[in-house]
Write a protein that holds these residues in place. Structure first.
Motif, PDB file in Angstrom:
ATOM      1  N   LEU A  52       0.824  -1.208   0.000  1.00  0.00           N
ATOM      2  CA  LEU A  52       0.000   0.000   0.000  1.00  0.00           C
ATOM      3  C   LEU A  52       0.856   1.254   0.000  1.00  0.00           C
ATOM      4  O   LEU A  52       0.490   2.268  -0.596  1.00  0.00           O
ATOM      5  N   ASP A  82      -8.241  -2.273   0.430  1.00  0.00           N
ATOM      6  CA  ASP A  82      -7.223  -1.247   0.201  1.00  0.00           C
ATOM      7  C   ASP A  82      -7.791   0.152   0.416  1.00  0.00           C
ATOM      8  O   ASP A  82      -7.141   1.019   1.002  1.00  0.00           O
ATOM      9  N   ARG A  95      -6.455   2.747   3.235  1.00  0.00           N
ATOM     10  CA  ARG A  95      -5.929   4.076   2.884  1.00  0.00           C
ATOM     11  C   ARG A  95      -6.653   5.162   3.682  1.00  0.00           C
ATOM     12  O   ARG A  95      -6.044   6.144   4.107  1.00  0.00           O
ATOM     13  N   LYS A 110      -5.264   5.114   7.189  1.00  0.00           N
ATOM     14  CA  LYS A 110      -3.970   5.804   7.240  1.00  0.00           C
ATOM     15  C   LYS A 110      -4.154   7.318   7.185  1.00  0.00           C
ATOM     16  O   LYS A 110      -3.457   8.072   7.872  1.00  0.00           O
ATOM     17  N   LYS A 111      -5.097   7.755   6.357  1.00  0.00           N
ATOM     18  CA  LYS A 111      -5.364   9.187   6.230  1.00  0.00           C
ATOM     19  C   LYS A 111      -5.884   9.756   7.553  1.00  0.00           C
ATOM     20  O   LYS A 111      -5.453  10.833   7.985  1.00  0.00           O
TER      21      LYS A 111
END
Length: 258
Positions: free
Chosen positions: A52, A212, A216, A219-220
Motif C-alpha cells: 500500500l 485497500d 488508505r 492511514k489518512k
C-alpha cells in the motif's frame, strides 16, 4: 537482474541456512506448524502495508520473510515425512499447468473474465462441491465478502451493470434506516451487514479493492488525527480540553497537508 542460475543458487543458500538453523538454533528447533501460523499472518499483513505504501525496498524485505516461512513449513513437513520444498513447488506447478489450459492446452479464451470462469469450472471438476470452498473461513469479514462475490461471479452469478448494484445499495440503506427507527438491535446489525456487503459489491464493479480503500482511509485518518494531537500539544492543551471548533481548525489544517 540475476540469472536463473543465480536465482537457484540463492534459493539453495536459503535452504541450507534453514537446515542449519533447524539443527542448531534452540528457537528454530522448537517451532511447529501451529507456532508459526500467527507469525505468518503478521508477515502477510506487513507485506500488505509495504505494498500500500509502494515501498519497494520494504516489499522485498517482507517477501523474504514470507519465503522463509514457506521454507520453514516445508522443512517441518520433510521432518514429518509428509512433504518437502520440492513437493510444494511441484504441487503448485502441476496446479498452474492444469488450471491454464489456454496456455498448456488447446482451450481458447477471449479475455481475463473467461480465464477466471474456466478456473472455477476446473476446480469443480477436481471434486469441490462449491465454488465457495476456496474462501478461507478465517479471512477477515471484509476480505471474505470480496472473495465470496468474486467466486460467485466466476460462475456467472452476478449483476449485469453497476447501476443495478447501486440501486441495491440504496435499497439496503433504506432497510437499515427502517430498522434504526424501530430500534431492534439484532435487525439493525443484520441490515448493516447487508449494507456493507452491497457496498463491497459496488466497489467490485468500480474496480476498487474495498480492503485497500478502507486501509488508505485509516492511514489518512491516523495522519490527520496525529497532526491534531501535535498541534494541540504545541498550545499546551490536551484534546479533551479543546472544543470541537478548535479541533476542526487543526483537522482542516491537516487535510491541506495530506
Amino acid at each position: 537482474m540475476n540469472s536463473v542460475a543465480d536465482k537457484l543458487k540463492s534459493f539453495e543458500r536459503l535452504l541450507t541456512i534453514m537446515d542449519e538453523l533447524r539443527a542448531g538454533c534452540p528457537w528454530d528447533q522448537k517451532q511447529t506448524f501451529e507456532s508459526l501460523r500467527h507469525l505468518t499472518i503478521e508477515e502477510t499483513y506487513e507485506l500488505g502495508d509495504a505494498i500500500l505504501n509502494r515501498d519497494l525496498t520494504e516489499i522485498k524485505k517482507e517477501l523474504g520473510d514470507l519465503l522463509l516461512h514457506i521454507v520453514f513449513y516445508s522443512k517441518i513437513g520433510s521432518e514429518e515425512q509428509a512433504f518437502d520444498i520440492a513437493d510444494v513447488c511441484n504441487e503448485i506447478c502441476d496446479k498452474l499447468i492444469h488450471r491454464h489450459p489456454h496456455i498448456y492446452g488447446d482451450v481458447q479464451v477471449a479475455n481475463e473474465e473467461e480465464v477466471k470462469q474456466n478456473w472455477e469450472k476446473l476446480k469443480l471438476k477436481e471434486g469441490k462441491k462449491s465454488v465457495l470452498e476456496g474462501v478461507p473461513k478465517s479471512l477477515p469479514a471484509l476480505v471474505k465478502a470480496s472473495r465470496i462475490q468474486d467466486k460467485a461471479k466466476g460462475v456467472g452469478f452476478d449483476w449485469e451493470k453497476p447501476e443495478q448494484v447501486w440501486e441495491k445499495v440504496q435499497e439496503e440503506l433504506a432497510e437499515l434506516q427502517q430498522e434504526v427507527h424501530r430500534g431492534d438491535q439484532a435487525k439493525m446489525e443484520a441490515e448493516f451487514g447487508d449494507v456493507l456487503f452491497s457496498m463491497i459489491n459496488y466497489a467490485r464493479f468500480l474496480n476498487i479493492n474495498p480492503e485497500d480503500a478502507l486501509e488508505r482511509t485509516n492511514k489518512k485518518f491516523i495522519h490527520r488525527f496525529q497532526h491534531l494531537e501535535r498541534r494541540a500539544a504545541e498550545t499546551g492543551k490536551s484534546l479533551s480540553e479543546m472544543t470541537l471548533a478548535e479541533m476542526d481548525v487543526y483537522w482542516n489544517e491537516a487535510k491541506n497537508t495530506h
